[in-house]
Design an enzyme around this catalytic site. Sequence first.
Site, PDB file in Angstrom:
ATOM      1  N   ASN A 136      31.065 -50.839   8.917  1.00 31.19           N
ATOM      2  CA  ASN A 136      30.684 -50.791  10.323  1.00 31.19           C
ATOM      3  C   ASN A 136      29.231 -50.332  10.474  1.00 31.19           C
ATOM      4  O   ASN A 136      28.524 -50.148   9.489  1.00 31.19           O
ATOM      5  CB  ASN A 136      31.656 -49.889  11.088  1.00 31.19           C
ATOM      6  CG  ASN A 136      31.934 -50.390  12.489  1.00 31.19           C
ATOM      7  OD1 ASN A 136      31.024 -50.827  13.182  1.00 31.19           O
ATOM      8  ND2 ASN A 136      33.184 -50.319  12.904  1.00 31.19           N
ATOM      9  N   HIS A 157      19.484 -34.814  -7.369  1.00 31.46           N
ATOM     10  CA  HIS A 157      18.275 -34.172  -7.878  1.00 31.46           C
ATOM     11  C   HIS A 157      18.628 -32.941  -8.698  1.00 31.46           C
ATOM     12  O   HIS A 157      19.686 -32.335  -8.503  1.00 31.46           O
ATOM     13  CB  HIS A 157      17.369 -33.763  -6.710  1.00 31.46           C
ATOM     14  CG  HIS A 157      17.045 -34.898  -5.801  1.00 31.46           C
ATOM     15  ND1 HIS A 157      16.000 -35.758  -6.020  1.00 31.46           N
ATOM     16  CD2 HIS A 157      17.650 -35.334  -4.668  1.00 31.46           C
ATOM     17  CE1 HIS A 157      15.959 -36.670  -5.063  1.00 31.46           C
ATOM     18  NE2 HIS A 157      16.957 -36.444  -4.236  1.00 31.46           N
ATOM     19  N   THR A 198      33.208 -34.404  -2.617  1.00 35.36           N
ATOM     20  CA  THR A 198      32.387 -33.904  -3.721  1.00 35.36           C
ATOM     21  C   THR A 198      33.058 -34.057  -5.075  1.00 35.36           C
ATOM     22  O   THR A 198      32.437 -33.783  -6.098  1.00 35.36           O
ATOM     23  CB  THR A 198      32.066 -32.415  -3.512  1.00 35.36           C
ATOM     24  OG1 THR A 198      33.301 -31.683  -3.449  1.00 35.36           O
ATOM     25  CG2 THR A 198      31.276 -32.200  -2.225  1.00 35.36           C
TER      26      THR A 198
END
Length: 195
Positions: A83, A113, A163
């Site tokens: 979407n 990072h 996560t």
Amino acid sequence: MTEQEKMLSGELYYPSDKLLTALRKQCRQQLDLLNATCQTEHKKRSQLLKTLFGSTGKRLYIESTFKCDYGENIHVGEKFFANFNCVILDAAKVTFGDNCMLAPQVGIYTATHPIDPIQRATGIEFAKPITLGDNCWVGGMAVINPGVTLGNNVVVASGAVVTKSFGDNVVIGGNPARVIKSIDTRVVHTTGKTS
């Protein structure tokens, strides 16, 4: 190894590399064309996506605006849908199974990072692949972080921050995401009703 090879193998690399910069520029040009193409021109939009992505099923549809880094590292199965305002940072491979749906403003981020601030200040980064199995549905404004694998039939609640990886047949939500409930696929019928 080239910076691109390092990137795709999960090693530290410099995104400012000339080749990677050129590939991102090329991708931006393709995205500008896609996002400027009228939503009613389904065939043209589908063809643009098939050219942009590494591989696709026959049927896919993405609402504008859509953003990604390279495009060629994204692989979608049959009947993929995303979407409005979806962002996929595909510095590593991003793979979707069949029948996957992304709600508005979903973010899928392979790029990351170093935690060490001195190392991070050099501009170096690395990427981890993301995989979603068949029949996954990711709710609005959810974020899927680097290295996550989701099994088949996973539902990600709106606003979730994923996560870590999860197996098949679960609803996950929260920050960080956790299992909210299991999905019993034995009781779902073709009408969509459960018994």
